[in-house]
Motif scaffolding. Structure first.
Motif: not given
Length: 326
Positions: A300-309
């Protein structure tokens, strides 16, 4: 310039919620391309030690040492020293684990030796093999004071000792107007190589506001060439952790991601909100990304980070086009 001084992404963070997204960004970015500016309004002295709770949470989270059940403190902790201190009649309302004590002893010793909080934090990060730059918001003390119906309280007194129970009337970032923002943070905001500034889903009023209260910081955010996006800490109009929604109600602020957008309005290019508040998206006066912001695991952390970038990349193209035509 060294690669460490030219981050691609600059994040602003407080404690547990911010550290989770920071960890996601750290997991997907190449070495040394992430810089995190951390709130130090929570810092205080306890039992003669300088405690920096938000810095410690980031250090433990990025190094894989954090307690997964709480999000703060070290995993596998023991409490023998606190038990002995309590037996001796010393204050035990702020619990310091045996392993955690090492961090505070190291920091306090080095501060007395003349090192700055910035120097100490980077040294500790390197000792923990963290390949990101963790920057305290200032080397000057800017303690957050909470004005409540029980009187004016130091932040940790309100947050830990009183368990956030007193009603909040006002928040004060003591000394912020005279403090010096971290030079490395201001320098990063001026870099043309910076691709995104991400305000993590930390408490906007307790964790991010002290950073923005420092002289020149909010203006530097407004002037940076990189898009500035914020991730709302609310899911279904509630805070996942901490007293964000409680404080908003007590300060007569509507508990909604719309209020978060308004809080950052003058320096924000985009807002990230959870699916649970997607009906707000078309009402907000700025670009809004609707996605899952509940970070229950590392994926979840990585998916949100990708979405933000990805969101920041889209906003950067629009921002550059606007600059070209202005």
């Amino acid at each position: 310039m060294s690669t460490q001084s030219c981050p691609r992404v600059l994040a602003l963070s407080g404690g547990v919620g911010g550290a989770k997204l920071a960890h996601g960004l750290y997991s997907i970015l190449p070495d040394w391309q992430l810089q995190i500016v951390v709130n130090t309004g929570d810092d205080f002295e306890h039992l003669g030690l300088h405690i920096s709770p938000d810095i410690d949470t980031l250090l433990y989270t990025l190094s894989g040492l954090a307690n997964p059940a709480t999000g703060w403190g070290r995993d596998g902790e023991q409490w023998l020293c606190m038990e002995a201190l309590s037996q001796l009649g010393e204050a035990d309302w702020f619990q310091l684990g045996d392993r955690d004590l090492a961090m505070h002893l190291s920091r306090s010793h080095r501060l007395r030796q003349g090192s700055t909080l910035t120097q100490i934090t980077q040294y500790q990060a390197e000792r923990l093999s963290i390949q990101a730059r963790i920057t305290p918001m200032s080397d000057d003390p800017v303690p957050t004071r909470v004005h409540t119906d029980a009187g004016q309280l130091d932040f940790q007194h309100y947050f830990v000792k009183e368990r956030c129970l007193p009603q909040v009337h006002a928040l004060e970032y003591t000394g912020a107007d005279a403090a010096q923002p971290a030079p490395a943070a201001l320098a990063a905001l001026q870099e043309e190589t910076l691709e995104a500034v991400i305000i993590c889903p930390s408490n906007p009023y307790l964790s991010i506001a002290p950073i923005l209260a420092l002289p020149g910081f909010r203006e530097a955010l407004r002037n940076t060439r990189a898009p500035v996006i914020a991730v709302s800490p609310l899911v279904n109009r509630k805070a996942i952790k901490g007293p964000t929604d409680k404080i908003m109600r007590e300060l007569s602020i509507q508990v909604s991601s719309a209020s978060i957008a308004n809080h950052y309005a003058d320096c924000l290019d985009g807002l990230v909100i959870d699916y649970s508040e997607q009906t707000l998206a078309h009402t907000l006066p700025l670009p809004t990304l609707v996605t899952n912001t509940l970070m229950q695991n590392n994926d979840d952390r990585c998916q949100l980070a990708h979405a933000c970038l990805n969101f920041a990349s889209e906003l950067k193209q629009a921002k550059n086009q606007n600059r070209a035509f202005s």
